[in-house]
Design a protein around this motif. Structure first.
Motif, PDB file in Angstrom:
ATOM      1  N   TYR A 166       0.380  -1.159  -0.198  1.00  0.00           N
ATOM      2  CA  TYR A 166      -0.129  -0.336   0.101  1.00  0.00           C
ATOM      3  C   TYR A 166       0.149   1.544  -0.263  1.00  0.00           C
ATOM      4  O   TYR A 166       0.370   2.332   0.574  1.00  0.00           O
ATOM      5  N   LYS A 167       2.099   0.864  -0.621  1.00  0.00           N
ATOM      6  CA  LYS A 167       3.400   2.418  -0.405  1.00  0.00           C
ATOM      7  C   LYS A 167       3.557   2.568  -2.287  1.00  0.00           C
ATOM      8  O   LYS A 167       3.505   1.147  -2.634  1.00  0.00           O
ATOM      9  N   ILE A 168       4.229   3.535  -2.468  1.00  0.00           N
ATOM     10  CA  ILE A 168       5.088   3.319  -3.047  1.00  0.00           C
ATOM     11  C   ILE A 168       5.606   2.542  -4.043  1.00  0.00           C
ATOM     12  O   ILE A 168       6.252   2.080  -2.958  1.00  0.00           O
ATOM     13  N   TYR A 169       5.950   2.307  -5.304  1.00  0.00           N
ATOM     14  CA  TYR A 169       7.136   1.002  -5.332  1.00  0.00           C
ATOM     15  C   TYR A 169       8.500   1.967  -6.191  1.00  0.00           C
ATOM     16  O   TYR A 169       7.205   2.017  -7.617  1.00  0.00           O
ATOM     17  N   LEU A 170       9.080   2.470  -6.487  1.00  0.00           N
ATOM     18  CA  LEU A 170       9.846   2.745  -7.470  1.00  0.00           C
ATOM     19  C   LEU A 170      11.142   2.037  -8.057  1.00  0.00           C
ATOM     20  O   LEU A 170      12.388   0.902  -7.223  1.00  0.00           O
ATOM     21  N   CYS A 171      10.952   1.290  -9.394  1.00  0.00           N
ATOM     22  CA  CYS A 171      12.150   0.620 -10.004  1.00  0.00           C
ATOM     23  C   CYS A 171      12.313   1.471 -10.813  1.00  0.00           C
ATOM     24  O   CYS A 171      11.593   1.408 -11.760  1.00  0.00           O
ATOM     25  N   ASP A 172      14.082   1.809 -10.497  1.00  0.00           N
ATOM     26  CA  ASP A 172      15.315   2.003 -11.468  1.00  0.00           C
ATOM     27  C   ASP A 172      15.964   1.147 -11.496  1.00  0.00           C
ATOM     28  O   ASP A 172      16.717   1.049 -11.227  1.00  0.00           O
ATOM     29  N   SER A 173      15.892   0.170 -13.531  1.00  0.00           N
ATOM     30  CA  SER A 173      16.934  -0.276 -13.725  1.00  0.00           C
ATOM     31  C   SER A 173      17.012   0.129 -15.145  1.00  0.00           C
ATOM     32  O   SER A 173      16.713   0.281 -16.009  1.00  0.00           O
ATOM     33  N   GLY A 174      18.276  -0.269 -15.497  1.00  0.00           N
ATOM     34  CA  GLY A 174      18.608  -1.110 -16.892  1.00  0.00           C
ATOM     35  C   GLY A 174      19.809  -2.867 -17.462  1.00  0.00           C
ATOM     36  O   GLY A 174      20.108  -3.498 -16.278  1.00  0.00           O
ATOM     37  N   SER A 175      19.616  -2.541 -18.478  1.00  0.00           N
ATOM     38  CA  SER A 175      20.138  -3.676 -18.860  1.00  0.00           C
ATOM     39  C   SER A 175      21.390  -3.882 -19.782  1.00  0.00           C
ATOM     40  O   SER A 175      21.521  -2.418 -20.475  1.00  0.00           O
ATOM     41  N   GLN A 176      22.829  -4.441 -19.703  1.00  0.00           N
ATOM     42  CA  GLN A 176      23.477  -4.939 -20.542  1.00  0.00           C
ATOM     43  C   GLN A 176      23.107  -5.983 -21.618  1.00  0.00           C
ATOM     44  O   GLN A 176      23.482  -6.437 -21.958  1.00  0.00           O
ATOM     45  N   PHE A 177      23.196  -5.603 -22.946  1.00  0.00           N
ATOM     46  CA  PHE A 177      22.633  -6.666 -23.888  1.00  0.00           C
ATOM     47  C   PHE A 177      23.639  -6.291 -25.234  1.00  0.00           C
ATOM     48  O   PHE A 177      24.006  -4.561 -25.068  1.00  0.00           O
ATOM     49  N   LEU A 178      23.703  -6.818 -25.770  1.00  0.00           N
ATOM     50  CA  LEU A 178      25.183  -6.782 -26.363  1.00  0.00           C
ATOM     51  C   LEU A 178      24.590  -5.955 -27.457  1.00  0.00           C
ATOM     52  O   LEU A 178      25.457  -5.242 -28.338  1.00  0.00           O
ATOM     53  N   GLU A 179      23.207  -5.810 -27.433  1.00  0.00           N
ATOM     54  CA  GLU A 179      23.265  -4.682 -28.697  1.00  0.00           C
ATOM     55  C   GLU A 179      22.803  -3.662 -28.242  1.00  0.00           C
ATOM     56  O   GLU A 179      22.944  -2.272 -28.924  1.00  0.00           O
ATOM     57  N   GLY A 180      22.296  -3.022 -26.602  1.00  0.00           N
ATOM     58  CA  GLY A 180      21.983  -1.806 -26.484  1.00  0.00           C
ATOM     59  C   GLY A 180      22.819  -1.827 -24.666  1.00  0.00           C
ATOM     60  O   GLY A 180      22.142  -2.825 -24.281  1.00  0.00           O
ATOM     61  N   THR A 181      22.084  -0.285 -24.377  1.00  0.00           N
ATOM     62  CA  THR A 181      22.549  -0.607 -23.080  1.00  0.00           C
ATOM     63  C   THR A 181      20.751   0.875 -22.944  1.00  0.00           C
ATOM     64  O   THR A 181      20.323   1.376 -23.696  1.00  0.00           O
ATOM     65  N   THR A 182      20.470  -0.498 -21.739  1.00  0.00           N
ATOM     66  CA  THR A 182      18.762   0.190 -21.684  1.00  0.00           C
ATOM     67  C   THR A 182      19.190   0.967 -19.571  1.00  0.00           C
ATOM     68  O   THR A 182      19.631   0.559 -18.951  1.00  0.00           O
ATOM     69  N   ASP A 183      18.255   1.567 -20.023  1.00  0.00           N
ATOM     70  CA  ASP A 183      18.283   2.217 -18.434  1.00  0.00           C
ATOM     71  C   ASP A 183      16.588   3.229 -17.711  1.00  0.00           C
ATOM     72  O   ASP A 183      16.110   3.870 -18.937  1.00  0.00           O
ATOM     73  N   ILE A 184      16.180   2.061 -18.041  1.00  0.00           N
ATOM     74  CA  ILE A 184      14.311   3.181 -17.558  1.00  0.00           C
ATOM     75  C   ILE A 184      13.786   2.670 -16.008  1.00  0.00           C
ATOM     76  O   ILE A 184      14.124   2.507 -15.149  1.00  0.00           O
ATOM     77  N   THR A 185      13.393   3.285 -15.375  1.00  0.00           N
ATOM     78  CA  THR A 185      12.211   3.631 -14.101  1.00  0.00           C
ATOM     79  C   THR A 185      10.761   3.511 -14.059  1.00  0.00           C
ATOM     80  O   THR A 185      10.030   4.763 -15.040  1.00  0.00           O
ATOM     81  N   ARG A 186       9.729   2.928 -13.555  1.00  0.00           N
ATOM     82  CA  ARG A 186       8.949   2.872 -13.573  1.00  0.00           C
ATOM     83  C   ARG A 186       8.495   3.180 -11.762  1.00  0.00           C
ATOM     84  O   ARG A 186       8.913   2.941 -11.294  1.00  0.00           O
ATOM     85  N   THR A 187       6.969   3.828 -11.965  1.00  0.00           N
ATOM     86  CA  THR A 187       6.799   4.001 -10.052  1.00  0.00           C
ATOM     87  C   THR A 187       5.173   3.275 -10.308  1.00  0.00           C
ATOM     88  O   THR A 187       4.623   3.487 -11.034  1.00  0.00           O
ATOM     89  N   LEU A 188       4.937   2.510  -9.361  1.00  0.00           N
ATOM     90  CA  LEU A 188       4.088   1.706  -9.478  1.00  0.00           C
ATOM     91  C   LEU A 188       3.838   1.790  -7.547  1.00  0.00           C
ATOM     92  O   LEU A 188       3.773   2.462  -7.185  1.00  0.00           O
ATOM     93  N   HIS A 189       2.119   1.555  -7.831  1.00  0.00           N
ATOM     94  CA  HIS A 189       1.428   0.496  -6.661  1.00  0.00           C
ATOM     95  C   HIS A 189       0.352   0.216  -6.409  1.00  0.00           C
ATOM     96  O   HIS A 189       0.044   0.289  -7.387  1.00  0.00           O
ATOM     97  N   PHE A 190       0.492  -0.628  -5.607  1.00  0.00           N
ATOM     98  CA  PHE A 190      -0.265  -2.276  -5.529  1.00  0.00           C
ATOM     99  C   PHE A 190      -1.627  -1.841  -5.236  1.00  0.00           C
ATOM    100  O   PHE A 190      -2.070  -3.453  -4.623  1.00  0.00           O
TER     101      PHE A 190
END
Length: 723
Positions: free
Chosen positions: A514-538
């Motif tokens: 019942y509180k906000i959850y923030l996930c900021d994460s990213g991947s190193q794929f051979l094809e490229g680098t990602t960096d994405i953040t999503r804030t959720l509530h359940f």
């Protein structure tokens, strides 16, 4: 909207027992909502109904006890869901470390010693052996400068005294307050009037004056500070001492004083060197020879008479050679220098080379020498260029040690052409970036669906670290996944207000449904680098959480819609993302965007979006990939950040005279949290933008999911049309 700032550290010290329990009881209006008599509801029912019981608290507390090491915080009176108990820190006592350091300073006759965060390549993220600032301060953030003074008026050589400060930026204020012990004072960049340089000069000035003009020496490892900063400090020293008898000197200390004491307290980490990987053309999109030709052409056209160039940045060397390494966690780089002089090219590295890479380098006329030989070779090159009346180009990020080794020949500090080349992705890199974003979207959709299922339907207790580990496990199912692009920020409740928070492996807080959850994460794929953040509530968010999220979203959408002329810098468009927060008297203490590498560093210069003057120097260009990540953080309660990766494209239909226009394309494919969006705050244009985005996400991602899976159902729900 108004905000209330909570000092997490202070409230944590004062909150215990029944007072902490009282803060956890949900309220209707101003009255506590009491659980029913003889309650035997399941935990999930309790939080869904807004009810908490001692039975539920005991279960959670027992879970914490079972999973926490002896002596860790969290007892029978402390809820793991408390907004003031979430962040578990490991406090390092630095008293003896500072004493040992000051003894070294006394031997070098220093009044101040400066410990930067960077390594000798001016890297933002460094290996364990270069975490000197973290060792001496206990602060684990990636940015900051530590300064330690030694009282020259105290002649007790056994117990030299002094002060210590840490200067860091707004991303780390909360974290620094948590991690620094009583020996340290925090200087907040952009908030406090004094910088670390000001502090050192004030300390040195006072000591020199008190000792009748005796020189007060400020020392630093010359490999760990860029030459341009040295020139700036020397000018400040001249201004500070003008018209006085104070004598202040900035001196290079070749022996790193932190390295000299490290072994007294723990086993010093060693610099690990790993094998290298050669990228195929289907990943790099351009050969080394073509890149070299481009570089030499630009040097000849723009810097006539400068016949040599020294490359010091690790990611530039990797990009230039189409080689990747793994010496620094999360960053596919290796330790090296690279020197180009007319028809010669020399790579300085101690990393093991496969037969394939040895042949590749030989075929491209790249000689290989040991890492340490760069210093003697630079001196030799210096003499050679001086006699030929030629000059050498050095990047503006070159260290004081580098410039000292080429002091005879004329050298010029310039923005590295390779940094600008690297920031503009070619067509192969762009297509690969799009492919990596689809992979990342599939992973995040699966992760968020799993997390919601575990927390809501199965009513399980999932801690922040376990969630981050699960996300990594999901990513490993994707082809060409190499690793995370940075340490995952998995943050529940008040931890989400800590901008660069990362959960500890032991004693991690449980994710509160019942509180906000923030996930900021990213991947190193051979094809490229990602960096994405999503804030959720359940569960059911508060109106303040919804409105805060929506204001952040409006800024994100506005920046994405922006059309701008060529030559526009990220410094000039930062306001676009902040405008809706500013209207409510709100803001965030970090930049809005940073460049992203192509299977390289997740933070890639030289471009960026933010108030920093550094971003005013480099205009955005077609082919750049840059993040869009406005946020809002209410200390002690919750945090919101929404981050997408955007590609800079040409707006082909627009032109003002000969001046072209550019625009952004959001290449991230992860939906926003519907529960946290207030449609009443959105314009029809913004709602249409959301619907178009959701349609694009569904088309790209749904086909990679099983139709009967929870991931498919979650995606379908989150991408439904906004009416």
């Amino acid at each position: 909207m108004t905000t209330r700032t909570v000092d997490v550290k202070g409230s944590m010290a004062s909150m215990s027992g029944s007072s902490m329990l009282a803060t956890m009881v949900p309220t209707v209006g101003q009255r506590p909502f009491k659980p029913c008599a003889n309650c035997n509801c399941t935990p999930g029912q309790l939080w869904r109904q807004g009810r908490r019981t001692s039975q539920f608290l005991r279960r959670i507390s027992n879970s914490r006890k079972a999973s926490s090491p002896a002596g860790s915080r969290g007892g029978s009176n402390e809820s793991i869901y408390s907004s003031d108990s979430l962040w578990q820190t490991k406090l390092v006592t630095t008293t003896e470390r500072l004493l040992a350091l000051r003894k070294q300073m006394a031997a070098e006759e220093l009044c101040c010693y400066v410990i930067p965060s960077e390594d000798e390549h001016n890297s933002e993220y460094v290996g364990p052996a270069d975490l000197r600032r973290q060792f001496i301060t206990g602060f684990s953030g990636s940015a900051g400068v530590a300064c330690v003074s030694r009282d020259m008026l105290n002649f007790n050589t056994d117990s030299p005294e002094g002060k210590a400060v840490l200067n860091t930026d707004g991303r780390y204020f909360n974290q620094a307050r948590q991690e620094l012990d009583h020996n340290w004072t925090l200087l907040r960049q952009g908030e406090d009037s004094m910088t670390w340089v000001d502090w050192c000069l004030n300390e040195a000035y006072d000591m020199s004056i008190s000792l009748g003009g005796k020189p007060a020496r400020i020392g630093i490892d010359p490999k760990l500070i860029v030459d341009s900063r040295v020139l700036s400090i020397k000018k400040q020293i001249a201004d500070k001492t003008k018209g006085t008898n104070a004598v202040i000197e900035l001196v290079p200390v070749e022996k790193n004083l932190v390295d000299a004491i490290w072994a007294e307290f723990e086993e010093p980490p060693k610099r690990e060197l790993y094998p290298l990987v050669l990228l195929p053309s289907v990943i790099s999109g351009e050969s080394y020879q073509t890149k070299r030709q481009r570089l030499m052409k630009q040097l000849k056209e723009n810097y006539a008479g400068h016949t040599a160039f020294c490359v010091t940045a690790l990611d530039e060397i990797c990009w230039f050679l189409n080689i990747r390494g793994s010496d620094v966690e999360y960053n596919p780089v290796f330790y090296a220098y690279f020197v180009i002089h007319q028809d010669s090219s020399v790579l300085y590295t101690d990393n093991p080379l496969s037969e394939e890479i040895e042949k590749y380098l030989a075929d491209n006329d790249v000689a290989v020498k040991s890492y340490a030989e760069v210093w003697s070779d630079l001196k030799e090159l210096d003499v050679k260029l001086e006699s030929a009346k030629e000059a050498i180009l050095l990047p503006s990020t070159a260290s004081w040690a580098i410039t000292s080794n080429v002091s005879n020949a004329t050298y010029k500090l310039v923005s590295s052409p390779l940094a600008a080349f690297k920031a503009v992705k070619n067509e192969v890199e762009i297509n690969n970036a799009r492919a990596s974003q689809v992979k990342e979207a599939v992973c995040l959709v699966q992760f968020f669906a799993w997390l919601e299922e575990e927390l809501v339907q199965k009513e399980k207790l999932i801690d922040e670290y376990k969630a981050a580990t699960k996300l990594h496990e999901i990513r490993k199912t994707q082809k060409n996944f190499v690793g995370n692009s940075f340490e995952t920020i998995s943050a529940s409740g008040s931890n989400a207000a800590v901008i660069h928070y990362s959960p500890p492996s032991e004693g991690s807080a449980m994710i509160c449904p019942y509180k906000i959850y923030l996930c900021d994460s990213g991947s190193q794929f051979l094809e490229g680098t990602t960096d994405i953040t999503r804030t959720l509530h359940f569960s059911t968010p508060t109106q303040e959480e919804v409105d805060s999220y929506t204001l952040v979203l409006k800024g994100n959408l506005a920046l994405e819609r922006l059309v701008f002329p060529e030559g526009t810098t990220g410094n000039s468009i930062d306001v676009i993302a902040r405008q809706f927060l500013w209207e409510q008297g709100l803001d965030y203490r970090h930049g809005t965007g940073h460049g992203i590498g192509s299977f390289l560093n997740v933070h890639e210069g030289p471009i960026g979006i933010g108030p920093s003057v550094a971003y005013a120097k480099y205009p955005l260009a077609k082919g750049n990939i840059i993040s869009n990540e406005p946020g809002f953080y209410k200390d002690g309660e919750f945090g919101v950040r929404i981050e997408n990766d955007m590609l800079v494209l040409e707006a082909e239909d627009l032109k003002f005279g000969t001046r072209k226009f550019l625009k952004f394309e959001n290449i991230t494919l992860v939906p926003y949290c519907r529960k946290l969006i207030n449609p009443k705050l959105l314009t029809p244009e913004e709602i249409q933008q959301l619907n178009n985005y959701n349609s694009r996400i569904w088309s790209a991602v749904a086909s990679h999911l099983q139709p009967q899976s929870i991931s498919y159902k979650w995606l379908k729900r989150e991408t439904a049309v906004y009416r």
